[in-house]
Design an enzyme around this catalytic site. Structure first.
Site, PDB file in Angstrom:
ATOM      1  N   TYR A 140     101.198  -0.460  68.410  1.00  0.00           N
ATOM      2  CA  TYR A 140     100.721   0.884  68.064  1.00  0.00           C
ATOM      3  C   TYR A 140      99.941   1.511  69.226  1.00  0.00           C
ATOM      4  O   TYR A 140      99.898   2.724  69.363  1.00  0.00           O
ATOM      5  CB  TYR A 140      99.790   0.843  66.850  1.00  0.00           C
ATOM      6  N   LYS A 197     105.790 -13.927  65.246  1.00  0.00           N
ATOM      7  CA  LYS A 197     107.184 -14.137  65.659  1.00  0.00           C
ATOM      8  C   LYS A 197     107.136 -15.004  66.925  1.00  0.00           C
ATOM      9  O   LYS A 197     107.615 -14.620  67.990  1.00  0.00           O
ATOM     10  CB  LYS A 197     107.855 -12.771  65.893  1.00  0.00           C
ATOM     11  N   ASP A 229     109.859 -12.915  59.582  1.00  0.00           N
ATOM     12  CA  ASP A 229     111.077 -12.749  58.777  1.00  0.00           C
ATOM     13  C   ASP A 229     111.053 -13.706  57.592  1.00  0.00           C
ATOM     14  O   ASP A 229     111.357 -13.341  56.456  1.00  0.00           O
ATOM     15  CB  ASP A 229     112.349 -12.922  59.630  1.00  0.00           C
ATOM     16  N   ASP A 253     101.537  -3.790  58.814  1.00  0.00           N
ATOM     17  CA  ASP A 253     101.977  -2.520  58.230  1.00  0.00           C
ATOM     18  C   ASP A 253     103.158  -2.774  57.288  1.00  0.00           C
ATOM     19  O   ASP A 253     103.182  -2.314  56.144  1.00  0.00           O
ATOM     20  CB  ASP A 253     102.395  -1.568  59.362  1.00  0.00           C
ATOM     21  N   ASP A 257     103.208  -3.169  52.685  1.00  0.00           N
ATOM     22  CA  ASP A 257     104.029  -2.377  51.754  1.00  0.00           C
ATOM     23  C   ASP A 257     104.818  -3.302  50.837  1.00  0.00           C
ATOM     24  O   ASP A 257     104.931  -3.077  49.633  1.00  0.00           O
ATOM     25  CB  ASP A 257     105.026  -1.482  52.519  1.00  0.00           C
TER      26      ASP A 257
HETATM   27  C1  IPM Z   1      99.612   2.708  57.067  1.00  0.00           C
HETATM   28  C2  IPM Z   1     100.534   3.817  57.505  1.00  0.00           C
HETATM   29  C3  IPM Z   1     100.173   4.185  58.945  1.00  0.00           C
HETATM   30  C4  IPM Z   1     100.381   2.976  59.820  1.00  0.00           C
HETATM   31  C5  IPM Z   1     100.933   5.402  59.510  1.00  0.00           C
HETATM   32  C6  IPM Z   1     100.849   6.597  58.595  1.00  0.00           C
HETATM   33  C7  IPM Z   1     100.486   5.733  60.897  1.00  0.00           C
HETATM   34  O1  IPM Z   1     101.856   3.424  57.384  1.00  0.00           O
HETATM   35  O2  IPM Z   1      98.385   2.923  57.105  1.00  0.00           O
HETATM   36  O3  IPM Z   1     100.108   1.664  56.672  1.00  0.00           O
HETATM   37  O4  IPM Z   1     101.509   2.696  60.251  1.00  0.00           O
HETATM   38  O5  IPM Z   1      99.400   2.281  60.095  1.00  0.00           O
HETATM   39 MG    MG Z   2     102.116   1.584  56.360  1.00  0.00          MG
END
Ligand code: IPM
Ligand code: MG
Length: 367
Positions: A140, A197, A229, A253, A257
């Site tokens: 990032y 990884k 993975d 990240d 999710d």
């Molecule tokens: C998160 C989001 C952010 C990230 C984006 C919106 C920049 O996906 O906070 O998980 O990738 O960190």
């Molecule tokens: Mg995210």
């Protein structure tokens, strides 16, 4: 009476609706526990682009720096899709993380037993994972850009335009986040999984070396390693066996999710972004700005309300107030209140659909 300074960044989409709910909960819990707040609203993200032409102003960053903690709703939306990359609403988040030095991102993925049936994974009975995501390094923030090359390759073609993003991690960055991971594991079930990884990436190999050097200092914690993975597969296969996962910015990240979805709804997940002791932490729901439901009353405020509970715990040390919110949220779910994201057709009797305000009122009553 003590008054904590909180910077409130409502942001875009459903951000204003869910932060309003969390602010109401904070005010009420403060009254009950004997402390107050001084809230300062700040712009960031798309609304800041509309007003000032940039996603994050110095004024917002300085207000955040001067606060005890920051509460954030969400930023972004299709309205700003055409904005150039350096000015996109998401840059506000990255700017806040870097500007406040928030290198440690805590993303608990906790399954509430009342919502277990909403999980897309079959037969998950319990799940209580803490993802500790490195937040100010890696791909990032590594070198990125584009380079044009007229070099002629062996097949006679011209190399042309190349784009690059670089995964870079220093010993300092890795050590401080791994120590956080070990510490959180010590306070929980004492299992730490480093996800990387290392079969491919040199940076991952450095993470492993440092983790194995640190491990003897935390003899009560069992450390294991998983390739990312494989981890994405094991999260689906055996979610209840994980305790703390520590990982890089990008892997965290993605995995957060995935872990969030397994709990049933991303609308339930809070997060904390923390820096060195004494710096203000930033608290926000893991879900985004959900522009498709903004203004409809369908947004689930619980992720932001639970983020407010984390704020009380981690930045203000108000553990009793934090516990009170968690208990009220559990009771609200047990009493059958459901926003659309957590409502199912086959819910038992007594479970009923509510909206953002109804859910917030139910939590307030139960505090
Ligand atoms: C998160 C989001 C952010 C990230 C984006 C919106 C920049 O996906 O906070 O998980 O990738 O960190
Ligand atoms: Mg995210």
């Amino acid at each position: 009476m003590k008054a904590y300074k909180i910077a409130v960044i409502a942001g875009d989409g459903i951000g204003p609706e869910v932060t309003k709910a969390a602010v109401a909960v904070l005010k009420k819990v403060g009254e009950l526990e004997g402390f107050g707040f001084e809230f300062t609203s700040c712009d960031a993200g798309g609304c800041s682009i509309d007003k000032y032409g940039i996603p994050l102003t110095d004024e917002t960053l300085n207000t955040c720096k001067a606060s005890d903690a920051v509460l954030l709703g969400a930023v972004g939306g299709p309205k700003w899709d055409a904005v150039e990359p350096a000015l996109r609403p998401e840059r506000a988040l990255l700017g806040l993380r870097a500007g406040l030095g928030l290198y440690s991102n805590l993303r608990p993925a906790l399954m509430f037993k009342e919502l277990a049936a909403a999980s897309p994974v079959k037969n998950v009975e319990t799940m209580d994972i803490l993802i500790v995501r490195e937040l100010t390094g890696g791909i990032y923030f590594g070198k990125h850009g584009r380079a044009d090359s007229s070099e002629v390759l062996s097949d006679g073609s011209v190399k042309g335009l190349t784009a690059y993003d670089t995964e870079e991690y220093s010993t300092t960055e890795i050590t401080r986040i791994l120590k956080e991971g070990f510490r959180y594991a010590q306070g929980r079930s004492k299992k730490l999984t480093l996800v990387d990884k290392a079969n491919v990436l040199e940076s991952s190999r450095l993470w492993r070396e440092i983790a194995s050097e640190l491990a003897p200092s935390y003899p009560d914690v069992t450390l294991d390693y998983l390739y990312v993975d494989n981890c994405s597969m094991q999260l689906i296969n055996r979610p209840s066996t994980f305790d703390v996962i520590v990982t890089s910015n990008m892997f965290g990240d993605i995995l957060s999710d995935e872990a969030g979805m397994i709990t049933g709804s991303i609308g339930m997940l809070p997060s904390a972004s923390l820096g060195a002791p004494g710096t203000p932490g930033m608290y926000e729901p893991v879900h985004g700005s959900a522009p498709d439901i903004a203004g409809t009353g369908k947004a689930n405020p619980l992720a932001t309300i639970l983020s407010a509970s984390m704020l009380l715990r981690w930045s203000l040390g108000e553990t009793s107030a934090s516990d009170r919110i968690e208990k009220a949220v559990r009771q609200t779910l047990a009493d059958g209140f459901r926003t659309p994201d957590i409502k199912r057709n086959d819910d038992p009797a007594g479970v009923s659909l509510t909206d953002t305000e109804g859910m917030t009122a139910a939590v307030l009553e139960r505090l």
